[in-house]
Design a protein around this motif. Sequence first.
Motif, PDB file in Angstrom:
ATOM      1  N   GLU A  97       0.830  -1.202   0.000  1.00 38.14           N
ATOM      2  CA  GLU A  97       0.000   0.000   0.000  1.00 38.14           C
ATOM      3  C   GLU A  97       0.869   1.259   0.000  1.00 38.14           C
ATOM      4  OE1 GLU A  97      -3.622   2.039   2.609  1.00 38.14           O
ATOM      5  OE2 GLU A  97      -2.964  -0.011   3.035  1.00 38.14           O
ATOM      6  N   VAL A  98       1.934   1.255   0.822  1.00 39.56           N
ATOM      7  CA  VAL A  98       2.836   2.406   0.866  1.00 39.56           C
ATOM      8  C   VAL A  98       3.496   2.610  -0.490  1.00 39.56           C
ATOM      9  CG1 VAL A  98       5.019   3.232   1.830  1.00 39.56           C
ATOM     10  CG2 VAL A  98       3.255   2.331   3.353  1.00 39.56           C
ATOM     11  N   ARG A  99       3.962   1.527  -1.097  1.00 33.68           N
ATOM     12  CA  ARG A  99       4.636   1.638  -2.385  1.00 33.68           C
ATOM     13  C   ARG A  99       3.687   2.154  -3.469  1.00 33.68           C
ATOM     14  NH1 ARG A  99       5.804  -3.361  -3.178  1.00 33.68           N
ATOM     15  NH2 ARG A  99       4.606  -3.770  -5.060  1.00 33.68           N
ATOM     16  N   GLU A 100       2.456   1.676  -3.455  1.00 32.04           N
ATOM     17  CA  GLU A 100       1.487   2.098  -4.460  1.00 32.04           C
ATOM     18  C   GLU A 100       1.127   3.569  -4.309  1.00 32.04           C
ATOM     19  OE1 GLU A 100      -1.681  -0.660  -3.938  1.00 32.04           O
ATOM     20  OE2 GLU A 100      -0.638  -2.307  -4.962  1.00 32.04           O
ATOM     21  N   TRP A 128       1.783  10.065   3.430  1.00 29.19           N
ATOM     22  CA  TRP A 128       2.503  10.392   4.649  1.00 29.19           C
ATOM     23  C   TRP A 128       1.835   9.785   5.881  1.00 29.19           C
ATOM     24  CZ3 TRP A 128       7.254  11.499   4.251  1.00 29.19           C
ATOM     25  CH2 TRP A 128       7.741  12.274   3.207  1.00 29.19           C
ATOM     26  N   THR A 129       0.509   9.742   5.874  1.00 35.78           N
ATOM     27  CA  THR A 129      -0.205   9.141   7.001  1.00 35.78           C
ATOM     28  C   THR A 129       0.089   7.643   7.080  1.00 35.78           C
ATOM     29  OG1 THR A 129      -1.993  10.781   6.884  1.00 35.78           O
ATOM     30  CG2 THR A 129      -2.471   8.712   8.025  1.00 35.78           C
ATOM     31  N   LYS A 130      -0.033   6.970   5.943  1.00 39.58           N
ATOM     32  CA  LYS A 130       0.189   5.524   5.911  1.00 39.58           C
ATOM     33  C   LYS A 130       1.654   5.194   6.143  1.00 39.58           C
ATOM     34  CE  LYS A 130      -0.946   1.269   5.408  1.00 39.58           C
ATOM     35  NZ  LYS A 130      -1.840   0.623   6.392  1.00 39.58           N
ATOM     36  N   ALA A 131       2.559   5.945   5.514  1.00 38.84           N
ATOM     37  CA  ALA A 131       3.990   5.676   5.645  1.00 38.84           C
ATOM     38  C   ALA A 131       4.461   5.896   7.076  1.00 38.84           C
ATOM     39  CB  ALA A 131       4.786   6.554   4.684  1.00 38.84           C
ATOM     40  N   ALA A 132       3.927   6.911   7.747  1.00 35.60           N
ATOM     41  CA  ALA A 132       4.313   7.164   9.134  1.00 35.60           C
ATOM     42  C   ALA A 132       3.890   6.012  10.030  1.00 35.60           C
ATOM     43  CB  ALA A 132       3.700   8.474   9.614  1.00 35.60           C
TER      44      ALA A 132
END
Length: 208
Positions: A97-100, A128-132
């Motif tokens: 999900e982060v990569r996409e 940024w929300t998901k990656a954090a």
Amino acid sequence: QQVNSASGKDSAELDELIDQYQEAKAVVHDASLDHTDQARPTPLNLKEIREQVLSDDAALLVFSLGDKRSFLWLITKNTFTSSELPGRDEIESQAKEVRELLMAPAPVEGESFEARQKRLAETEEQYWTKAASFSNMLLGPVAQNLGSARLLIVPDGELQYLPFNALPVPFRNDRTPLLAEHEITFQPSASALSKLKHRSIQEPDKGL
């Protein structure tokens, strides 16, 4: 365009981070398969890793994904920590999900410039929300031990395709990517890295 800040600076930096990640991965892959013994190097123990692989300013992060639980081992010259992480499915689904979210959203026929910019801004916030959250889960257990160390990352599974460089520093709210505070390289294994280091010493560049 990939996820954008108002100035466009974050987008350019993320593009560069992904390019650097892909280049580093390709270099390590080619070099590690250059000789048969490097393709299947002899495993190293903890003492050998510290003596043959790690410099004083380096930290080795080794991920191992399992069905029910996964592990992250952090090894430096003087410390060794083992941290338990969620199972493979949870980690790999979040990594994908982060990569996409880093990929440019597909153009929509008839979409106005303003509408596309709004959609890009929304994608940026989602990233940024998901990656954090993902960075906190994946690297949070060792965050206090990283300092400004040079990170040697041995990924596993879907993590091999994750641009760690672009992940935000864990437990920070300023969206600082890891690459801003760490030199990061990706390795197939600690043993392969040792082989590469020894080859570079034994076969110096002779120039043109």
